[in-house]
Design a protein around this motif. Structure first.
Motif, PDB file in Angstrom:
ATOM      1  N   TRP A  49       0.839  -1.200   0.000  1.00  0.00           N
ATOM      2  CA  TRP A  49       0.000   0.000   0.000  1.00  0.00           C
ATOM      3  C   TRP A  49       0.876   1.253   0.000  1.00  0.00           C
ATOM      4  O   TRP A  49       0.646   2.179  -0.776  1.00  0.00           O
ATOM      5  CB  TRP A  49      -0.915  -0.013   1.217  1.00  0.00           C
ATOM      6  N   LEU A  68      -5.722   0.674  -3.421  1.00  0.00           N
ATOM      7  CA  LEU A  68      -6.689  -0.271  -2.858  1.00  0.00           C
ATOM      8  C   LEU A  68      -6.626  -1.613  -3.580  1.00  0.00           C
ATOM      9  O   LEU A  68      -6.639  -2.676  -2.943  1.00  0.00           O
ATOM     10  CB  LEU A  68      -8.102   0.311  -2.930  1.00  0.00           C
ATOM     11  N   LEU A  69      -6.532  -1.587  -4.909  1.00  0.00           N
ATOM     12  CA  LEU A  69      -6.410  -2.831  -5.672  1.00  0.00           C
ATOM     13  C   LEU A  69      -5.126  -3.582  -5.319  1.00  0.00           C
ATOM     14  O   LEU A  69      -5.116  -4.818  -5.275  1.00  0.00           O
ATOM     15  CB  LEU A  69      -6.467  -2.548  -7.169  1.00  0.00           C
ATOM     16  N   TRP A  71      -3.614  -3.543  -2.397  1.00  0.00           N
ATOM     17  CA  TRP A  71      -3.827  -4.151  -1.079  1.00  0.00           C
ATOM     18  C   TRP A  71      -4.705  -5.395  -1.189  1.00  0.00           C
ATOM     19  O   TRP A  71      -4.403  -6.431  -0.608  1.00  0.00           O
ATOM     20  CB  TRP A  71      -4.448  -3.123  -0.129  1.00  0.00           C
ATOM     21  N   ILE A  72      -5.791  -5.305  -1.960  1.00  0.00           N
ATOM     22  CA  ILE A  72      -6.645  -6.467  -2.170  1.00  0.00           C
ATOM     23  C   ILE A  72      -5.873  -7.559  -2.904  1.00  0.00           C
ATOM     24  O   ILE A  72      -6.048  -8.750  -2.636  1.00  0.00           O
ATOM     25  CB  ILE A  72      -7.935  -6.069  -2.919  1.00  0.00           C
ATOM     26  N   ILE A  75      -3.975  -9.653  -0.459  1.00  0.00           N
ATOM     27  CA  ILE A  75      -4.872 -10.612   0.191  1.00  0.00           C
ATOM     28  C   ILE A  75      -5.172 -11.763  -0.762  1.00  0.00           C
ATOM     29  O   ILE A  75      -5.139 -12.938  -0.369  1.00  0.00           O
ATOM     30  CB  ILE A  75      -6.179  -9.924   0.650  1.00  0.00           C
ATOM     31  N   ASN A  76      -5.451 -11.442  -2.018  1.00  0.00           N
ATOM     32  CA  ASN A  76      -5.728 -12.460  -3.031  1.00  0.00           C
ATOM     33  C   ASN A  76      -4.535 -13.397  -3.221  1.00  0.00           C
ATOM     34  O   ASN A  76      -4.702 -14.601  -3.385  1.00  0.00           O
ATOM     35  CB  ASN A  76      -6.098 -11.786  -4.356  1.00  0.00           C
ATOM     36  N   TRP A  83     -10.522 -12.899  -6.286  1.00  0.00           N
ATOM     37  CA  TRP A  83     -10.650 -11.470  -6.012  1.00  0.00           C
ATOM     38  C   TRP A  83     -11.907 -11.137  -5.208  1.00  0.00           C
ATOM     39  O   TRP A  83     -11.882 -10.221  -4.382  1.00  0.00           O
ATOM     40  CB  TRP A  83     -10.642 -10.688  -7.325  1.00  0.00           C
ATOM     41  N   ALA A  86     -11.144 -12.006  -1.639  1.00  0.00           N
ATOM     42  CA  ALA A  86     -10.144 -11.056  -1.127  1.00  0.00           C
ATOM     43  C   ALA A  86     -10.800  -9.714  -0.800  1.00  0.00           C
ATOM     44  O   ALA A  86     -10.494  -9.101   0.228  1.00  0.00           O
ATOM     45  CB  ALA A  86      -9.015 -10.879  -2.138  1.00  0.00           C
ATOM     46  N   THR A  87     -11.712  -9.269  -1.653  1.00  0.00           N
ATOM     47  CA  THR A  87     -12.419  -8.014  -1.406  1.00  0.00           C
ATOM     48  C   THR A  87     -13.291  -8.122  -0.157  1.00  0.00           C
ATOM     49  O   THR A  87     -13.298  -7.223   0.686  1.00  0.00           O
ATOM     50  CB  THR A  87     -13.273  -7.632  -2.629  1.00  0.00           C
ATOM     51  N   GLY A  90     -11.172  -8.058   2.864  1.00  0.00           N
ATOM     52  CA  GLY A  90     -10.735  -6.678   3.096  1.00  0.00           C
ATOM     53  C   GLY A  90     -11.803  -5.842   3.778  1.00  0.00           C
ATOM     54  O   GLY A  90     -11.509  -5.064   4.685  1.00  0.00           O
ATOM     55  N   TRP A  94     -11.449  -4.310   7.470  1.00  0.00           N
ATOM     56  CA  TRP A  94     -11.614  -2.886   7.724  1.00  0.00           C
ATOM     57  C   TRP A  94     -12.615  -2.643   8.848  1.00  0.00           C
ATOM     58  O   TRP A  94     -12.346  -1.873   9.775  1.00  0.00           O
ATOM     59  CB  TRP A  94     -12.062  -2.172   6.446  1.00  0.00           C
TER      60      TRP A  94
END
Length: 120
Positions: A49, A68-69, A71-72, A75-76, A83, A86-87, A90, A94
């Protein structure tokens, strides 16, 4: 003393960010999730990030979306499910981080920021 305070703040924020990711992963994809793995993911996510934000964050609209993409994407990369998962992880991360930080800030322990969870 300021260095010790800074290190403690970073550690607490990283643990809160890891907790948020851990809860998201545990709720959505893996009942046997590891908290340590989530903390490492939070640290990698914070680094990515920061780097993407440094290079592209100044671009209106596109910069924040790219960060943001990214960071996601971390996670992915670290967890199965694609995705969409992962979203969702996220979003849960948050929400969990904001809730924990809000409670801790009521006691004057931390501010409302979490390392590894953007915007929290």
């Amino acid at each position: 003393m300021a260095l010790i305070d800074s290190v403690l703040i970073v550690l607490v924020n990283l643990l809160v960010g890891g907790l948020g990711l851990y809860l998201g992963v545990r709720l959505l994809i893996d009942k046997e999730a590891s908290f340590g793995y989530a903390v490492v993911t939070a640290a990698i996510g914070a680094l990515v990030w920061g780097l993407v934000s440094f290079f592209f964050g100044w671009l209106p609209i596109i910069g924040p979306v790219l960060t943001l993409l990214a960071w996601i994407g971390v996670i992915n990369w670290r967890y199965p499910g694609g995705w969409g998962s992962a979203t969702a992880i996220g979003v849960i991360a948050w929400l969990a981080a904001v809730a924990v930080l809000y409670v801790l800030s009521l006691f004057g322990l931390v501010g409302l920021t979490a390392l590894g969870v953007p915007g929290a």
